[in-house]
Design an enzyme around this catalytic site. Structure first.
Site, PDB file in Angstrom:
ATOM      1  N   LEU A  17     -12.249   2.617  -8.803  1.00  0.00           N
ATOM      2  CA  LEU A  17     -13.355   1.729  -9.164  1.00  0.00           C
ATOM      3  C   LEU A  17     -14.707   2.392  -8.944  1.00  0.00           C
ATOM      4  CD1 LEU A  17     -12.064  -1.619  -7.566  1.00  0.00           C
ATOM      5  CD2 LEU A  17     -11.620  -0.711  -9.860  1.00  0.00           C
ATOM      6  N   SER A 147     -11.798  -8.304  -2.265  1.00  0.00           N
ATOM      7  CA  SER A 147     -10.511  -8.330  -2.958  1.00  0.00           C
ATOM      8  C   SER A 147     -10.103  -9.789  -3.062  1.00  0.00           C
ATOM      9  CB  SER A 147      -9.457  -7.546  -2.160  1.00  0.00           C
ATOM     10  OG  SER A 147      -8.151  -7.884  -2.575  1.00  0.00           O
ATOM     11  N   TYR A 160      -5.838  -6.288   6.007  1.00  0.00           N
ATOM     12  CA  TYR A 160      -6.574  -6.057   4.765  1.00  0.00           C
ATOM     13  C   TYR A 160      -7.353  -7.309   4.356  1.00  0.00           C
ATOM     14  CZ  TYR A 160      -7.432  -4.686  -0.101  1.00  0.00           C
ATOM     15  OH  TYR A 160      -8.023  -4.388  -1.294  1.00  0.00           O
TER      16      TYR A 160
END
Length: 254
Positions: A17, A147, A160
């Site tokens: 990205l 995310s 995460y």
């Protein structure tokens, strides 16, 4: 903010990205600083887009501050800063072997959350003393990367999801605090994208994942993330929010 003629700094820009974002911003006329953990990766991308390559670990404040000082000395103040550096980890809270993975949790938060905060803070310091760019008093824009796991964290993603949730949660307070300097702060929360991480999936696993994406039923392309970065920079009213880019997916527990 007009991208052309501005200095942009992108972390994690040696691949995925970040690389796509660096290429798109350069294509729009920005002078891009390509920052990555890997000097070789940074050199490759910077060489192809006419940018400045810098190697730095975002979780190391000293290294990142030195990088910003070099940019300031050689190019000037970066007005566009995009945080794409990060790591993907998977570790259960209670693994079958009984080992508690505290190190994984700490490292994930240090790179993803603390690293984003370090870059955001140093970017804000640099932008805050620069001259306004327009009648609104705009001085710059910072885009962080979370995310969809910040809302839809799956089993094994406690570390995460926590790191990405922290990035999402600091978006609004950061935008409110930096508003007096004319600095906008936004966060993008990508879903499933074609990156080095997904490239290693077996064909069957990738097809299974894509089947769960409502529309379009495919993984996102890195440049589609970069397109959203461009839209955020271009639109002065986008501030203090988290935008999901995910084909309307909501991740299952596992």
């Amino acid at each position: 903010m007009h991208i052309s003629g501005q200095i942009a700094l992108v972390t994690g820009a040696g691949s995925g990205l970040g690389e796509a974002t660096a290429r798109r911003l350069a294509g729009q006329g920005a002078r891009v600083v390509v920052m990555d953990m890997s000097q070789a990766s940074a050199d490759r991308v910077a060489g192809e887009i006419g940018g400045l390559a810098l190697a730095a670990d975002v979780s190391d404040p000293v290294a990142v501050e030195a990088a910003f000082e070099r940019v300031q000395a050689e190019l000037g103040t970066p007005r566009i800063v995009v945080n794409c550096a990060g790591i993907g980890t998977a570790a259960r809270i209670l693994p079958r072997d009984g080992t508690l993975p505290f190190e994984v949790f700490e490292r994930t938060l240090r790179v993803n959350l603390f690293g984003s905060y370090v870059v955001l803070s140093l970017a804000a310091r640099a932008m805050s003393t620069a001259e306004p760019l327009d009648a609104d008093g705009a001085r710059g824009v910072i885009v962080n990367t979370a995310s969809v796991a910040y809302e839809d964290g799956q089993i094994g993603q406690a570390a995460y999801a926590a790191s990405k949730g922290g990035i999402a949660s600091m978006t609004l307070p950061a935008a409110r605090e930096l508003a007096r300097f004319g600095i906008r702060v936004m966060t993008i929360a990508p879903g499933l994208f074609e990156t080095a991480m997904s490239a290693g999936l077996p064909p069957g696993a990738k097809a299974s994942l894509e089947a769960g994406l409502p529309f379009p039923s495919r993984m996102g392309k890195p440049d589609e993330y970069a397109m959203l970065v461009q839209a955020i920079v271009d639109n002065p009213l986008l501030n203090g929010a988290v935008i999901r880019i995910d084909s309307a997916v909501r991740l299952a527990p596992k």
